[in-house]
Design an enzyme around this catalytic site. Structure first.
Site, PDB file in Angstrom:
ATOM      1  N   ARG A  72      42.856  45.408  47.550  1.00 51.02           N
ATOM      2  CA  ARG A  72      43.259  46.825  47.598  1.00 51.02           C
ATOM      3  C   ARG A  72      43.610  47.241  49.032  1.00 51.02           C
ATOM      4  O   ARG A  72      44.517  48.038  49.263  1.00 51.02           O
ATOM      5  CB  ARG A  72      42.093  47.660  47.064  1.00 51.02           C
ATOM      6  CG  ARG A  72      42.354  49.140  46.982  1.00 51.02           C
ATOM      7  CD  ARG A  72      41.151  49.838  46.364  1.00 51.02           C
ATOM      8  NE  ARG A  72      41.322  51.268  46.295  1.00 51.02           N
ATOM      9  CZ  ARG A  72      40.402  52.150  46.680  1.00 51.02           C
ATOM     10  NH1 ARG A  72      39.234  51.730  47.155  1.00 51.02           N
ATOM     11  NH2 ARG A  72      40.622  53.436  46.579  1.00 51.02           N
ATOM     12  N   HIS A  76      46.755  49.472  50.426  1.00 50.77           N
ATOM     13  CA  HIS A  76      46.583  50.734  51.167  1.00 50.77           C
ATOM     14  C   HIS A  76      47.134  50.621  52.588  1.00 50.77           C
ATOM     15  O   HIS A  76      47.605  51.597  53.152  1.00 50.77           O
ATOM     16  CB  HIS A  76      45.105  51.145  51.207  1.00 50.77           C
ATOM     17  CG  HIS A  76      44.619  51.749  49.920  1.00 50.77           C
ATOM     18  ND1 HIS A  76      43.627  52.704  49.859  1.00 50.77           N
ATOM     19  CD2 HIS A  76      44.986  51.546  48.632  1.00 50.77           C
ATOM     20  CE1 HIS A  76      43.417  53.060  48.599  1.00 50.77           C
ATOM     21  NE2 HIS A  76      44.224  52.353  47.831  1.00 50.77           N
ATOM     22  N   ASP A  77      47.058  49.426  53.175  1.00 43.65           N
ATOM     23  CA  ASP A  77      47.622  49.251  54.519  1.00 43.65           C
ATOM     24  C   ASP A  77      49.155  49.366  54.448  1.00 43.65           C
ATOM     25  O   ASP A  77      49.775  50.100  55.212  1.00 43.65           O
ATOM     26  CB  ASP A  77      47.205  47.892  55.096  1.00 43.65           C
ATOM     27  CG  ASP A  77      47.638  47.738  56.551  1.00 43.65           C
ATOM     28  OD1 ASP A  77      47.632  48.749  57.283  1.00 43.65           O
ATOM     29  OD2 ASP A  77      47.976  46.613  56.970  1.00 43.65           O
ATOM     30  N   VAL A  80      50.743  52.947  53.603  1.00 42.45           N
ATOM     31  CA  VAL A  80      50.568  54.021  54.580  1.00 42.45           C
ATOM     32  C   VAL A  80      51.113  53.535  55.929  1.00 42.45           C
ATOM     33  O   VAL A  80      50.482  52.725  56.598  1.00 42.45           O
ATOM     34  CB  VAL A  80      49.080  54.439  54.667  1.00 42.45           C
ATOM     35  CG1 VAL A  80      48.930  55.600  55.627  1.00 42.45           C
ATOM     36  CG2 VAL A  80      48.553  54.794  53.279  1.00 42.45           C
ATOM     37  N   ASP A  84      50.739  47.327  58.808  1.00 42.07           N
ATOM     38  CA  ASP A  84      50.614  47.219  60.268  1.00 42.07           C
ATOM     39  C   ASP A  84      49.168  47.215  60.735  1.00 42.07           C
ATOM     40  O   ASP A  84      48.892  47.462  61.921  1.00 42.07           O
ATOM     41  CB  ASP A  84      51.374  48.367  60.955  1.00 42.07           C
ATOM     42  CG  ASP A  84      50.714  49.717  60.687  1.00 42.07           C
ATOM     43  OD1 ASP A  84      49.871  49.796  59.758  1.00 42.07           O
ATOM     44  OD2 ASP A  84      51.014  50.683  61.400  1.00 42.07           O
ATOM     45  N   SER A  86      47.005  49.367  60.476  1.00 43.19           N
ATOM     46  CA  SER A  86      46.493  50.656  60.968  1.00 43.19           C
ATOM     47  C   SER A  86      45.331  51.171  60.128  1.00 43.19           C
ATOM     48  O   SER A  86      44.590  52.050  60.575  1.00 43.19           O
ATOM     49  CB  SER A  86      47.604  51.706  61.040  1.00 43.19           C
ATOM     50  OG  SER A  86      48.186  51.886  59.775  1.00 43.19           O
ATOM     51  N   ASN A 103      40.329  56.075  51.037  1.00 37.81           N
ATOM     52  CA  ASN A 103      39.822  54.906  51.770  1.00 37.81           C
ATOM     53  C   ASN A 103      38.320  54.950  52.012  1.00 37.81           C
ATOM     54  O   ASN A 103      37.755  53.994  52.538  1.00 37.81           O
ATOM     55  CB  ASN A 103      40.557  54.754  53.110  1.00 37.81           C
ATOM     56  CG  ASN A 103      41.953  54.200  52.905  1.00 37.81           C
ATOM     57  OD1 ASN A 103      42.221  53.567  51.879  1.00 37.81           O
ATOM     58  ND2 ASN A 103      42.840  54.445  53.843  1.00 37.81           N
ATOM     59  N   HIS A 201      44.731  45.518  39.257  1.00 38.90           N
ATOM     60  CA  HIS A 201      43.561  46.135  38.631  1.00 38.90           C
ATOM     61  C   HIS A 201      42.908  45.206  37.617  1.00 38.90           C
ATOM     62  O   HIS A 201      42.053  45.629  36.841  1.00 38.90           O
ATOM     63  CB  HIS A 201      43.940  47.484  37.995  1.00 38.90           C
ATOM     64  CG  HIS A 201      44.137  48.574  39.006  1.00 38.90           C
ATOM     65  ND1 HIS A 201      44.563  49.835  38.689  1.00 38.90           N
ATOM     66  CD2 HIS A 201      43.948  48.578  40.361  1.00 38.90           C
ATOM     67  CE1 HIS A 201      44.639  50.576  39.801  1.00 38.90           C
ATOM     68  NE2 HIS A 201      44.273  49.829  40.822  1.00 38.90           N
ATOM     69  N   ASP A 262      38.905  46.317  34.523  1.00 39.27           N
ATOM     70  CA  ASP A 262      39.358  45.464  33.420  1.00 39.27           C
ATOM     71  C   ASP A 262      38.092  44.925  32.750  1.00 39.27           C
ATOM     72  O   ASP A 262      37.654  43.817  33.044  1.00 39.27           O
ATOM     73  CB  ASP A 262      40.211  44.325  34.000  1.00 39.27           C
ATOM     74  CG  ASP A 262      40.717  43.375  32.929  1.00 39.27           C
ATOM     75  OD1 ASP A 262      40.698  43.738  31.736  1.00 39.27           O
ATOM     76  OD2 ASP A 262      41.138  42.256  33.294  1.00 39.27           O
TER      77      ASP A 262
HETATM   78  C1  HEM Z   1      49.470  54.291  41.300  1.00 36.96           C
HETATM   79  C2  HEM Z   1      48.948  53.256  41.902  1.00 36.96           C
HETATM   80  C3  HEM Z   1      47.468  53.068  42.075  1.00 36.96           C
HETATM   81  C4  HEM Z   1      46.442  53.959  41.934  1.00 36.96           C
HETATM   82  C5  HEM Z   1      46.515  55.406  41.540  1.00 36.96           C
HETATM   83  C6  HEM Z   1      45.225  53.241  42.221  1.00 36.96           C
HETATM   84  C7  HEM Z   1      43.977  53.835  42.211  1.00 36.96           C
HETATM   85  C8  HEM Z   1      42.783  53.151  42.381  1.00 36.96           C
HETATM   86  C9  HEM Z   1      41.478  53.758  42.339  1.00 36.96           C
HETATM   87  C10 HEM Z   1      41.187  55.234  42.130  1.00 36.96           C
HETATM   88  C11 HEM Z   1      40.572  52.765  42.501  1.00 36.96           C
HETATM   89  C12 HEM Z   1      39.039  52.905  42.480  1.00 36.96           C
HETATM   90  C13 HEM Z   1      38.493  53.210  43.854  1.00 36.96           C
HETATM   91  C14 HEM Z   1      36.995  53.442  43.819  1.00 36.96           C
HETATM   92  O1  HEM Z   1      36.575  54.475  43.314  1.00 36.96           O
HETATM   93  O2  HEM Z   1      36.244  52.571  44.287  1.00 36.96           O
HETATM   94  C15 HEM Z   1      41.304  51.538  42.636  1.00 36.96           C
HETATM   95  C16 HEM Z   1      40.741  50.312  42.791  1.00 36.96           C
HETATM   96  C17 HEM Z   1      41.470  49.178  43.038  1.00 36.96           C
HETATM   97  N1  HEM Z   1      42.833  49.094  43.246  1.00 36.96           N
HETATM   98 FE1  HEM Z   1      44.171  50.497  42.846  1.00 36.96          FE
HETATM   99  N2  HEM Z   1      45.522  51.944  42.514  1.00 36.96           N
HETATM  100  C18 HEM Z   1      46.874  51.798  42.446  1.00 36.96           C
HETATM  101  C19 HEM Z   1      47.601  50.644  42.709  1.00 36.96           C
HETATM  102  C20 HEM Z   1      47.043  49.481  43.151  1.00 36.96           C
HETATM  103  C21 HEM Z   1      47.791  48.335  43.600  1.00 36.96           C
HETATM  104  C22 HEM Z   1      49.319  48.247  43.642  1.00 36.96           C
HETATM  105  C23 HEM Z   1      46.881  47.393  43.967  1.00 36.96           C
HETATM  106  C24 HEM Z   1      47.110  46.013  44.534  1.00 36.96           C
HETATM  107  C25 HEM Z   1      48.229  45.612  45.120  1.00 36.96           C
HETATM  108  C26 HEM Z   1      45.568  47.943  43.695  1.00 36.96           C
HETATM  109  C27 HEM Z   1      44.381  47.267  43.838  1.00 36.96           C
HETATM  110  C28 HEM Z   1      43.138  47.792  43.506  1.00 36.96           C
HETATM  111  C29 HEM Z   1      41.933  46.983  43.428  1.00 36.96           C
HETATM  112  C30 HEM Z   1      41.862  45.473  43.561  1.00 36.96           C
HETATM  113  C31 HEM Z   1      40.878  47.866  43.150  1.00 36.96           C
HETATM  114  C32 HEM Z   1      39.399  47.543  43.002  1.00 36.96           C
HETATM  115  C33 HEM Z   1      38.684  47.824  44.320  1.00 36.96           C
HETATM  116  C34 HEM Z   1      37.196  47.491  44.332  1.00 36.96           C
HETATM  117  O3  HEM Z   1      36.642  46.973  43.366  1.00 36.96           O
HETATM  118  O4  HEM Z   1      36.569  47.768  45.373  1.00 36.96           O
HETATM  119  N3  HEM Z   1      45.708  49.210  43.246  1.00 36.96           N
HETATM  120  N4  HEM Z   1      42.656  51.797  42.580  1.00 36.96           N
END
Ligand code: HEM
Length: 345
Positions: A72, A76-77, A80, A84, A86, A103, A201, A262
C-alpha cells in the site's frame, strides 16, 4: 582562392556536423542514463535488489502483517506527488503526507528505514528511498505467494511534502466508479489498470472507520449500502459495531478491530479478491464500484472465473510498472539521501 574558401567552409561544416553528432549523442546517452529502467543499479550497486529481498524476508518473518502495508505504501507514495519517497518525510508540526489521515494507518516506515540503513552500509548514497519502496512492494507481493515481476529503478527522492496533497490525490474508500476513474486518470491509469491494481486488496486488512458509513449511514438515513451482500454485511456489522460518540476508527490505535480485505485469504496474494468482490460487493464502496462499469466489471468477472492466475499476474506486473512511473524524479532531479525519514520542519 575561391576553391580554398569553399574547402575551408566545407571543413567548418563538417566540424559543426561532427560536434552536433557528439552533442546529440551525449544528450541521448545522459537521457538513457537518467531514465527509469530494470537493473538501474546493476553497475553502481549490483546487490541492491538482493539486499532488499533478504531484508524483506527477515522483516516479514518478524511481522507478516507488514507485507500488505508495504504494498500500500508504494501506491500512496506514487499517487501523492509521484513515486519519490516523500511519504517517508517527517514533520515536527504534523504537516507531512505521513500525518494525513489515510497514512496514519500506514505501517512499515521503520522497515523501509531498516532496508535503507542496510543498503547504506554496502552502497552509500546510491539507492533512493522511492526505489526501496517500489522493490519492497514487489517483494511483499512475492513473499505473500504472489508473482515475481521486474521493477524499474532509477527514481530519485523528493523533499517536498504536505498533508493536504494526500487528501487531494488519493480517492476515498466511499468513491464511486466515476470518482475512481477521475483520480486514476490523472495518474494516466485507465479502467483496466484500475481493475488490475485493485487486486492489491487481495492482501491485508482495514480498520472499521472506512466501512462504517457503508454499514450504518450510507445515504445519511441510517441505512446500509444496498449493493453489499446482506450476509457479508451482517458479518461486518458484528466485527464493526456502530460508532459511539468520539470514536474515530480512521485513526488507528492499539487493539482496534481489523477486518480482512479478502476474507479467508487475506495474507495470500491470489485471485480470490475478484471472486469476493463479485459475490459480495467487496469491503469498500470503491471495491464494489468495479462492478458499475462495463470494462472494470468485465475484468472482475474474467479474473474471478480464470482457471490460471498467469494472465492476471502478467497484467499486474504491467500495471505496477505503469503506476511505478508516476511523476518520477530521474537524472539530476531530486536527491539520494542517507536516511529516508528526514524532518522537513
Ligand atoms: C480507490 C482506490 C483505493 C482505495 C479507496 C483504497 C482504500 C484503502 C483503505 C481504506 C484501506 C484500509 C486502511 C486501514 O484502515 O488500515 C486500504 C488498505 C490497503 N490498500 Fe487500498 N485503496 C485503494 C487502492 C489501492 C491500490 C491501487 C493498492 C495497491 C497498489 C492498494 C493496496 C492496499 C493494501 C495492500 C491494503 C492493506 C493494508 C494493510 O493491511 O495494512 N489499495 N486501502
Amino acid at each position: 582562392m575561391w576553391t580554398e574558401r569553399r574547402r575551408r567552409r566545407a571543413q567548418l561544416l563538417l566540424l559543426m556536423a561532427a560536434a552536433a553528432v557528439v552533442v546529440v549523442g551525449s544528450a541521448l546517452a545522459s537521457a538513457q542514463e537518467a531514465a527509469l529502467r530494470v537493473g538501474f543499479y546493476r553497475a553502481t550497486c549490483p546487490i541492491a535488489e538482493d539486499v532488499v529481498l533478504a531484508e524483506m524476508r527477515l522483516i516479514l518473518m518478524e511481522d507478516d502483517t507488514l507485507a500488505p502495508s508495504l504494498l500500500r505504501m508504494h501506491y500512496h507514495d506514487c499517487f501523492v506527488q509521484g513515486c519519490d519517497g516523500s511519504i517517508m518525510l517527517q514533520s515536527r508540526k504534523g504537516k507531512t503526507e505521513r500525518d494525513a489521515l489515510p497514512n496514519r494507518s500506514m505501517r512499515g516506515y521503520d522497515a523501509i528505514e531498516r532496508i535503507k540503513a542496510r543498503l547504506e552500509t554496502v552502497c552509500p548514497l546510491t539507492v533512493s528511498c522511492a526505489d526501496i519502496i517500489a522493490m519492497a512492494a514487489r517483494d511483499a507481493v512475492y513473499l505473500s505467494h504472489g508473482p515475481w515481476y521486474d521493477v524499474e529503478t532509477g527514481r530519485r527522492d523528493g523533499n517536498v511534502t504536505a498533508a493536504e496533497y494526500v487528501e487531494n490525490d488519493l480517492p476515498p474508500p466511499d468513491s464511486n466508479i466515476i470518482d475512481v476513474k477521475t483520480f486514476f486518470s490523472v495518474k494516466s491509469l485507465n479502467s483496466k489498470d484500475i481493475a488490475v491494481l485493485f487486486g492489491c486488496h487481495s492482501i491485508g486488512t482495514s480498520h472499521c472507520g472506512p466501512i462504517r458509513k457503508r454499514l450504518y449511514n450510507f445515504t445519511g438515513n441510517m441505512d446500509q449500502d444496498p449493493s453489499l451482500d446482506p450476509a457479508y454485511a451482517t458479518e461486518l456489522r458484528k466485527l464493526c459495531p456502530p460508532p459511539r460518540p468520539g470514536d474515530n476508527d480512521g485513526v488507528p490505535v492499539g487493539g482496534k478491530t481489523k477486518v480482512p480485505l479478502d476474507p479467508g485469504s487475506n495474507y495470500t496474494f491470489d485471485l480470490s479478491y475478484y471472486r469476493h468482490v463479485l459475490a459480495t460487493g467487496g469491503l469498500f464502496q470503491s471495491d464494489g464500484s468495479l462492478l458499475h462499469d462495463p470494462v472494470t466489471r468485465g475484468y472482475v468477472e474474467k479474473v474471478a472465473n480464470a482457471s490460471s492466475p498467469d494472465e492476471y499476474y502478467a497484467d499486474f506486473a504491467a500495471a505496477m510498472l505503469k503506476m511505478g512511473r508516476t511523476d518520477v524524479l530521474v537524472g539530476d532531479l531530486g536527491e539520494i539521501r542517507p536516511t529516508c525519514g528526514i524532518f522537513v520542519d
